[in-house]
Scaffold this active site. Structure first.
Site, PDB file in Angstrom:
ATOM      1  CG  HIS A 170      -0.359  -0.236   2.535  1.00 50.55           C
ATOM      2  ND1 HIS A 170      -1.056  -0.175   3.704  1.00 50.55           N
ATOM      3  CD2 HIS A 170       0.916  -0.539   2.906  1.00 50.55           C
ATOM      4  CE1 HIS A 170      -0.266  -0.425   4.721  1.00 50.55           C
ATOM      5  NE2 HIS A 170       0.930  -0.655   4.262  1.00 50.55           N
ATOM      6  CD  GLN A 210      -3.387   1.275  -1.858  1.00 48.72           C
ATOM      7  OE1 GLN A 210      -2.484   1.720  -1.160  1.00 48.72           O
ATOM      8  NE2 GLN A 210      -4.218   0.332  -1.448  1.00 48.72           N
ATOM      9  CB  VAL A 253      -6.949   5.007  11.190  1.00 48.88           C
ATOM     10  CG1 VAL A 253      -6.210   5.840  10.176  1.00 48.88           C
ATOM     11  CG2 VAL A 253      -7.512   3.751  10.568  1.00 48.88           C
TER      12      VAL A 253
HETATM   13  C1  YSA Z   1      -6.529   3.099   5.321  1.00 46.99           C
HETATM   14  C2  YSA Z   1      -6.438   3.999   6.374  1.00 46.99           C
HETATM   15  C3  YSA Z   1      -5.502   5.046   6.269  1.00 46.99           C
HETATM   16  O1  YSA Z   1      -5.363   5.915   7.309  1.00 46.99           O
HETATM   17  C4  YSA Z   1      -4.712   5.191   5.158  1.00 46.99           C
HETATM   18  C5  YSA Z   1      -4.803   4.269   4.114  1.00 46.99           C
HETATM   19  C6  YSA Z   1      -5.713   3.228   4.192  1.00 46.99           C
HETATM   20  C7  YSA Z   1      -5.791   2.240   3.111  1.00 46.99           C
HETATM   21  C8  YSA Z   1      -4.911   1.021   3.379  1.00 46.99           C
HETATM   22  N1  YSA Z   1      -3.502   1.342   3.290  1.00 46.99           N
HETATM   23  C9  YSA Z   1      -5.215  -0.032   2.347  1.00 46.99           C
HETATM   24  O2  YSA Z   1      -4.399  -0.404   1.509  1.00 46.99           O
HETATM   25  N2  YSA Z   1      -6.483  -0.483   2.391  1.00 46.99           N
HETATM   26  S1  YSA Z   1      -7.106  -1.561   1.367  1.00 46.99           S
HETATM   27  O3  YSA Z   1      -6.357  -2.785   1.437  1.00 46.99           O
HETATM   28  O4  YSA Z   1      -8.517  -1.708   1.656  1.00 46.99           O
HETATM   29  O5  YSA Z   1      -6.929  -0.928  -0.063  1.00 46.99           O
HETATM   30  C10 YSA Z   1      -7.400   0.391  -0.340  1.00 46.99           C
HETATM   31  C11 YSA Z   1      -8.089   0.401  -1.674  1.00 46.99           C
HETATM   32  O6  YSA Z   1      -7.242  -0.185  -2.675  1.00 46.99           O
HETATM   33  C12 YSA Z   1      -9.361  -0.444  -1.728  1.00 46.99           C
HETATM   34  O7  YSA Z   1     -10.454   0.312  -1.253  1.00 46.99           O
HETATM   35  C13 YSA Z   1      -9.477  -0.754  -3.185  1.00 46.99           C
HETATM   36  O8  YSA Z   1     -10.071   0.331  -3.855  1.00 46.99           O
HETATM   37  C14 YSA Z   1      -8.032  -0.856  -3.633  1.00 46.99           C
HETATM   38  N3  YSA Z   1      -7.580  -2.261  -3.767  1.00 46.99           N
HETATM   39  C15 YSA Z   1      -7.259  -3.125  -2.765  1.00 46.99           C
HETATM   40  N4  YSA Z   1      -6.834  -4.305  -3.270  1.00 46.99           N
HETATM   41  C16 YSA Z   1      -6.879  -4.192  -4.610  1.00 46.99           C
HETATM   42  C17 YSA Z   1      -7.363  -2.884  -4.933  1.00 46.99           C
HETATM   43  N5  YSA Z   1      -7.493  -2.483  -6.204  1.00 46.99           N
HETATM   44  C18 YSA Z   1      -7.170  -3.359  -7.157  1.00 46.99           C
HETATM   45  N6  YSA Z   1      -6.709  -4.615  -6.966  1.00 46.99           N
HETATM   46  C19 YSA Z   1      -6.536  -5.052  -5.708  1.00 46.99           C
HETATM   47  N7  YSA Z   1      -6.042  -6.271  -5.513  1.00 46.99           N
END
Ligand code: YSA
Length: 334
Positions: A170, A210, A253
């Site tokens: 991420h 992202q 968070v």
């Molecule tokens: C959360 C809280 C914070 O204070 C800051 C950041 C975050 C987000 C956290 N770092 C994170 O990665 N969350 S997540 O695993 O849910 O991914 C965030 C977004 O990335 C998802 O909502 C989705 O839109 C996208 N995503 C996740 N896996 C994916 C993907 N998009 C495409 N392919 C995948 N495999």
């Protein structure tokens, strides 16, 4: 006339012709119906004795055919040469096909523009991260169950390096990197590529994009986040969007939330249903401790959104894998 001498003379005349007019002159001199040298020779056969006719006739005929063939060939050569030299400057030029930006680059630039207009700075970070920045510093110690949320590509490395390397799962590690070297107040976004070791399907890729966001100051609250995220989504979707916050969990968070959006049914393939687009929350005090900020003095919000998912919704794309297929029929539609 000596046929051999006539043959040599005619061949050289054909060769010397520099344009079609010259060539036509040569044709008239040797094959012209009235006074052409070869034709006159053929015509004179009837006045010759039988023995003479038998000797001269076949040779004169062969010469006539040879000359006809030579003149034809030289004519073609001269035409080709002419075509190469003649440039028609009035002819419309061939259309040059210029490339254009990939839809993911287009949406990333749009996201950058919107956040820049909200006074956010834009920065980027490394795609190869350490275990510390990707997990530990974000309040995800080894063996913490939250690590299961991120299946990871680990890199082989020399044993002298104590911290393991990985492809970042991420963009959140950049929160730590930035706070280590900057003092609040600030607001930043970090667009970038991330990687997860997971099975692909219409909504999941092993590498995707992202955009991380972080705003820290003395009085930053979730109300500020609501304003920023609402303004951002309204601008990205031209005002056509509803959104909602849902409680969620991320170790970095407290409280943690997820943001869902809903678009009008008539304009969007996925319209009419709630879709998750980002994780967010108020930065956990352990994160501030890790970067030596005093959690009693500052607070802030952070978020991380999936750029591919936003692009899928905005452009009505049914399958995330199309972005990475390299299929020009897809890319040229944007
Ligand atoms: C959360 C809280 C914070 O204070 C800051 C950041 C975050 C987000 C956290 N770092 C994170 O990665 N969350 S997540 O695993 O849910 O991914 C965030 C977004 O990335 C998802 O909502 C989705 O839109 C996208 N995503 C996740 N896996 C994916 C993907 N998009 C495409 N392919 C995948 N495999």
């Amino acid at each position: 006339m000596d046929i051999k001498a006539l043959q040599i003379e005619a061949r050289s005349a054909v060769k010397k012709a520099q344009n079609t007019n010259d060539l036509e002159e040569v044709r008239v001199v040797y094959l012209g119906r009235k006074n052409g040298k070869v034709i006159t020779l053929l015509r004179s056969l009837k006045d010759m004795s039988l023995t003479e006719r038998r000797q001269v006739g076949p040779k004169a005929n062969t010469l006539r055919h040879e000359l006809e063939e030579l003149i034809k060939r030289r004519g073609n050569e001269l035409q080709e040469k002419n075509a190469a030299m003649n440039v028609d400057v009035t002819r419309p030029g061939d259309k040059v096909r210029v490339g254009h930006l990939h839809p993911l680059t287009q949406i990333e630039r749009e996201v950058r523009d919107i956040f820049t207009s909200l006074n956010f700075s834009v920065l980027e970070g490394p795609e190869i991260e350490s275990d510390y920045y990707n997990f530990d510093a974000l309040n995800i110690p080894p063996n913490h169950p939250a690590r299961d949320m991120w299946d990871t590509f680990w890199l082989k490395q020399p044993s002298i390096k104590k911290d393991k390397s990985l492809l970042r799962t991420h963009t959140s590690p950049m929160q730590i990197r930035y706070m280590e070297t900057h003092k609040p107040p600030f607001q930043i976004i970090v667009p970038g590529r991330v990687f997860r070791y997971e099975a692909t399907d219409a909504h999941h890729e092993v590498n995707f994009y992202q955009v991380e966001g972080l705003m820290v100051g003395e009085h930053v609250t979730l109300a500020n986040f609501k304003y920023i995220v609402e303004t951002f989504l309204q601008q990205l979707f031209d005002g056509d969007v509803q959104f909602r916050f849902r409680p969620s969990y991320f170790p970095f968070v407290e409280p943690g939330i997820e943001v869902d959006i809903k678009l009008p049914k008539e304009h969007h393939r996925q319209g009419g249903t709630w879709l998750e687009v980002m994780g967010a929350g108020m930065v956990h005090r352990n994160i501030f401790n890790a970067v030596r900020y005093d959690p009693r003095e500052v607070q802030g919000f952070a978020f991380g959104m999936g750029l591919d998912r936003l692009a899928m919704i905005k452009y009505n794309i049914p399958d995330i894998r199309l972005f990475y297929s390299g299929d020009l029929r897809f890319v040229r539609q944007f």
